[in-house]
Structure formats: C-alpha cells, structure tokens
Design a protein around this motif. Sequence first.
Motif, PDB file in Angstrom:
ATOM      1  N   ASP A  92      70.065 142.249  36.319  1.00  0.00           N
ATOM      2  CA  ASP A  92      70.123 140.797  36.540  1.00  0.00           C
ATOM      3  C   ASP A  92      68.726 140.196  36.568  1.00  0.00           C
ATOM      4  N   LEU A  93      67.856 140.901  37.308  1.00  0.00           N
ATOM      5  CA  LEU A  93      66.481 140.448  37.470  1.00  0.00           C
ATOM      6  C   LEU A  93      65.793 140.320  36.118  1.00  0.00           C
ATOM      7  N   VAL A  94      65.920 141.382  35.317  1.00  0.00           N
ATOM      8  CA  VAL A  94      65.238 141.417  34.020  1.00  0.00           C
ATOM      9  C   VAL A  94      65.816 140.366  33.069  1.00  0.00           C
ATOM     10  N   VAL A  95      67.119 140.190  33.094  1.00  0.00           N
ATOM     11  CA  VAL A  95      67.723 139.211  32.184  1.00  0.00           C
ATOM     12  C   VAL A  95      67.280 137.792  32.542  1.00  0.00           C
ATOM     13  N   THR A  96      67.362 137.443  33.849  1.00  0.00           N
ATOM     14  CA  THR A  96      66.947 136.086  34.253  1.00  0.00           C
ATOM     15  C   THR A  96      65.496 135.828  33.872  1.00  0.00           C
ATOM     16  N   ARG A  97      64.613 136.766  34.243  1.00  0.00           N
ATOM     17  CA  ARG A  97      63.199 136.591  33.980  1.00  0.00           C
ATOM     18  C   ARG A  97      62.924 136.660  32.481  1.00  0.00           C
ATOM     19  N   GLY A  98      63.655 137.562  31.798  1.00  0.00           N
ATOM     20  CA  GLY A  98      63.438 137.765  30.368  1.00  0.00           C
ATOM     21  C   GLY A  98      63.710 136.508  29.568  1.00  0.00           C
ATOM     22  N   ILE A  99      64.754 135.764  29.926  1.00  0.00           N
ATOM     23  CA  ILE A  99      65.077 134.541  29.196  1.00  0.00           C
ATOM     24  C   ILE A  99      63.929 133.539  29.326  1.00  0.00           C
TER      25      ILE A  99
END
Lengths: 323, 299
Positions: A92-99
């Motif tokens: 979740d962390l990586v997806v939110t930040r990644g976007i």
Amino acid sequence: MNSFHRYLLKRLVYVLLNLVGLSVVVFCITVVLPGNAAETILGRYATPENVATLERELGLHRPHHVQYLDWVAGFVTGDWGTSFRHNRPVFDLVVTRGIRSAYLAVISLVAIVAVSIPAGIIAAVYSESTLDAGITGLAYVGISVPEFVTGTGLLVLFAGPVWSVFPAGGYTPLSAGGPVEWASHLVLPVITLTFLSIAHLVRLTRTEMIETLQSEYVRTARLKGLDERTVVLKHAVRNGLLPTVTLLAMNVGYLVGGVVVVEEVFAYPGLGRLLVGAVLHRDIPVLQATVLLVAGIYMFANLGADLLYTYFDPRISYGSSAR
Amino acid sequence: MGSQHTGRRSTAENALRDRLKNGLCEVFANRRCAIGIAILAPIVFTTVLAPVIAPHNPTETHMGAQFAAPGGEFLLGTDHLGRDLLSRVLYGGRSSLVLGFAAAGVSMLVGVPLGLASGYLGGRIDEGVMRLLDMLLSIPSLLLALLIVALLGSSLLNAVLAIAVVYTPRIARVVRSSTLAVKQEEFIKAAEARGESRVYICFGEILPNILSPIIVEGSIRIGFAILIGASLSFLGLGTQPPTPDWGYMISIARDHLWSTTWYWLWPSLWLGLTVFGCNLLGDGLQDVLDPQSHVSKRP
C-alpha cells in the motif's frame, strides 16, 4: 519465429535474469545486516526471548534459501511484508507513494523532451551563433549543478524571501485541494528535474542534427528547391532524432536518482523519500520492495527504448546487436 | 604502432614518453582543458591548504554571531550555529575531493584489470564478467549507491566504496572495448609468438596503448563521483556531521533560507564550480586524447 522475435525473447530473458540476480542481492541485505530484522523491530525491547519469539513469527529461523523463495513468492503475489517504520503493508505504502513519484517523473519526462529537442534543433540550425553558444552553455551548467543546488535555488527565488509564489514543499492530493493546488506543488520539482536532464539531450540532438544537415540527402532536398523549414522539420529531424530515443531511456535512470534527491529537497512525499527514509532507518522490507520495483521499471524502460530504436531504424539487425 | 627493430621495451617507453609530452602540451592548448584547470587549480589548492589558510576552526561555534552577513571578521558570513562559512567551505571540499579521487581510483583499480582480462581472454570469462557488470549497469546509479550504503552504513568510506561499485562496470566496459580493438594488432601477435605471459601482454603491451580512453574515462568519473557523493551527503548518507561537507551544508542551509541565503550560496558555488571544472577538463581531454569516441557519458 523470426529474428525479431528471437531477439525480443533473448532480451526479455536477460531482463528477468537481471531481476533475479538483483533480488538475490537485495534479499542478502537482510542476512548480512548487522543486527537482524527482529532486533531492529524490537529496538529497546530486544531481549533474547523476545527476539527468539519474533524470529519464529517472522520465519527467520528457517534456512536462507527457503526464506528467499518465500519472499519472492510473496513479492510476486503482492505480499511485500510490513514496514518496520510505518507499521503498514509495504505494498500500500509503495503504491500510494509510487503514484506521486510517477506524476513527477512522467511530467518531467514530457517537459524534458518538449524543451531539449527544439532547443537542440535550434542550436544545430543556427550552429556557431550566439544563440547556439547560449543554449549549449546553459545545458552545460545544467549537468554541472546538482539538482539539490538548483532546487534550493528555486526555493530561494520562488518560495521564500524573494517571491513567495509557490509552496516551499509538501504535497496536496488532487482529491483534497483540486488541480491548481496539486499542480502548484509540482512546478518547482519538475523545473529542477528538467534542468538537470536536458543537457545531454540538447547536446546529442544538436550533434546529430548538424551531422544530418550536412548529409547528401538533405543537400538534395535543398537543391530540389524546398524551403529550409521543410528541409529541417520534414527531412532532417526524422533521421537526426533516432539516437535521442536511446538517450531518453538512459535519462529515465538519471531521473530515478534525480527524483530521489528532488523529493528530499521539496519534502515531496513520494517513493524517493520513502526509499531514503528506509535506508536511514533500515526499514528493510520497504527498501527491498522499492529497489526491486524501481530497478525493474528502469530495465523495462531500457528494453522498450532499444525496441523502439530498432523499430525506427530498419538498418539494425537483431542477431548481432543483442547486447 | 611499434617498429620492433630497436628492442620492444625502449620503443614502447620512448613512444609513451613522447605521447605524454605531446599530450601535455596539447592539453594546455585545448581551451576547455585550460579553463577546467583554471577553475579547478585554485579550488584544489585552497582545499588542500585549508588548515593553513582557513581563518577559523570550521566546527567552532560563535554564539551571538549566528547568520552574520559576509564581511568583517567572517569573510563569507556564518551559519545557524555561528560557524565561519569560509572555513567550513574550504574544509568542506576535502571530503568531496577525497571522495572523487578515491572512488574514481578504486573503480579504476578494479575496472581496468577486469576489462583487460575480459577483453583479452574472451570466452567464458568475458561472458561471465560482462553478465555480472550488465546486471550492475541495469540499476540506476544513485539507487545502487543507496543500496550499498544501506548495506554498509553511512560514512565517507562507505560512500567511496558505493560509488566505486557504481563506476567499476562503466570503466571495465570502456577498457574491454579498447582492448578488443588493440588485441588484433600485429605487435600483440608478435608478443604471443615470443611466448610472453598473458599478464605481461595485458599490462605491458595492451595497457600502454589504451591509456587515452582510460584517462578520459577516469577524469569524467571524478566529476560525477563528486556529484553523486555530494548527493549522498545531502541525503544524510555520506559524510557525517560535524565534519563540514558541501552536500550536507546545502541540506542544512535549506532549513534556514528565510534567515540567510549566503549559507546556501557558498557551498553551492564551490560544488558547482568543481563539477563544472571536472566536466570541462574531462571533455577537453577527450578532444585531445580520444577524438573519435565522442559519445555522451553520464553517471
């Protein structure tokens, strides 16, 4: 299976092999790091009993290769573990930040192309003029000045004592502040990243265009009586820009590094800041996931650029240029 | 390339000496080299002599003199702890220069033999080495450096190692491709026929003939090593405080932009000029030594 398919397959296999190699290295970090993961999580509460219990819970007592396979299986199925520091699922962390980082990277990439290719063409058409010297000079400064200097300089000018036009940092989601508020946080980081990366593209576009403008077929086009505008834009640009495609993919690599630093400069809560925080606080699951993801994207970007290049340039044969 | 009449050692040595002499003249005649040296020389000189010429101790705090403007006792002003910025900037260059030269040096020490062996021996060794290097090259530079720092911990020495790992494959590739070109030459065949050892052929016959691209590559790498090292320090992962360092100074200056912009300006100027000088020198050297291979190079 024709030669192109064979070439494609070979390249794909190389990318996968590289990713497997990298995943082993990244996994080894957990094994090599002084003080294991359980101790890191427990911190002050790391009594031998607590560590032993947690190790059992995390499966750290199993042989390394079992742990590795387990970790890879988890990674493939989207179970990337839990962040030690944020206490949230890494995925979740990586997806939110990644976007958020993707906004930054994609907009910058578009800006880089939109600025540097016309600038390079202009410098080539008016080569040896003051305009050319100005463009190449500015591009040279762009390579020499690190992004954190340019970024902080922009902060001084546009978000601080001089003109307070843009926010000094941070991020507002599109849904919370609307597009203007959202974009205002992106302007300075994008300018910084663009300035950093245009230099090489400008220089390459310029050299290639100068070479193309002196070639036989451009002379033929001129002798045919076509006006200079058509000659440059319709005839020369097409061939002159081929190598820039590859360079653009290389730029993705610098952009990765640039994004990491620029996010730190502007306190932009993206993947880069997450990564730096993970290195500083030894948040291993986050570190592993981010490195693998970003390196994977970079490898595929390179592959894509090579394929585009071969697509545009039919003179290239696939068999021999596999490297 | 070599006539074998006068004995190979003296021919090789004379040729090398002549090339070096002519090379040095050409280097100073090249405008980019000259400007690069003109920028770098004073910076390197004052940085090395920092203990002699710095007016203050770089870590000494002067309470009551925080954020002093340039002039007076503090020629370039002071920072948030009242430390003299001129002294800090002068001392701050030490870690950057050490890092640049050490990282470039280590990556050459590893990269040159690797590239020579890979290019000259070929076959399985070449295939294996190149696969491994390709893997390292497939990771963006700063990401790889971060990964290594995460593994080793943050310090100047570890930053040197991290950057050396990043640049070794790049140097090895340049050396390998140059080796492949020289390998076909007659004098290598002659040395093989004389029964010279492989080590001698690599270091005694091939290496002197591919010095130009190695020097060019090395000089370009120093600039980039300084840059990436400063980035690591900026992120708090390189030189550790209170040791002065340009990248770290800029990172702290960012928090005090409303109080003073001098704090940001000086280390930025020094760092920018140093990298600019290295780039000019590297490009100039490439013009002089290796004019054919004008391909773009970056981290």
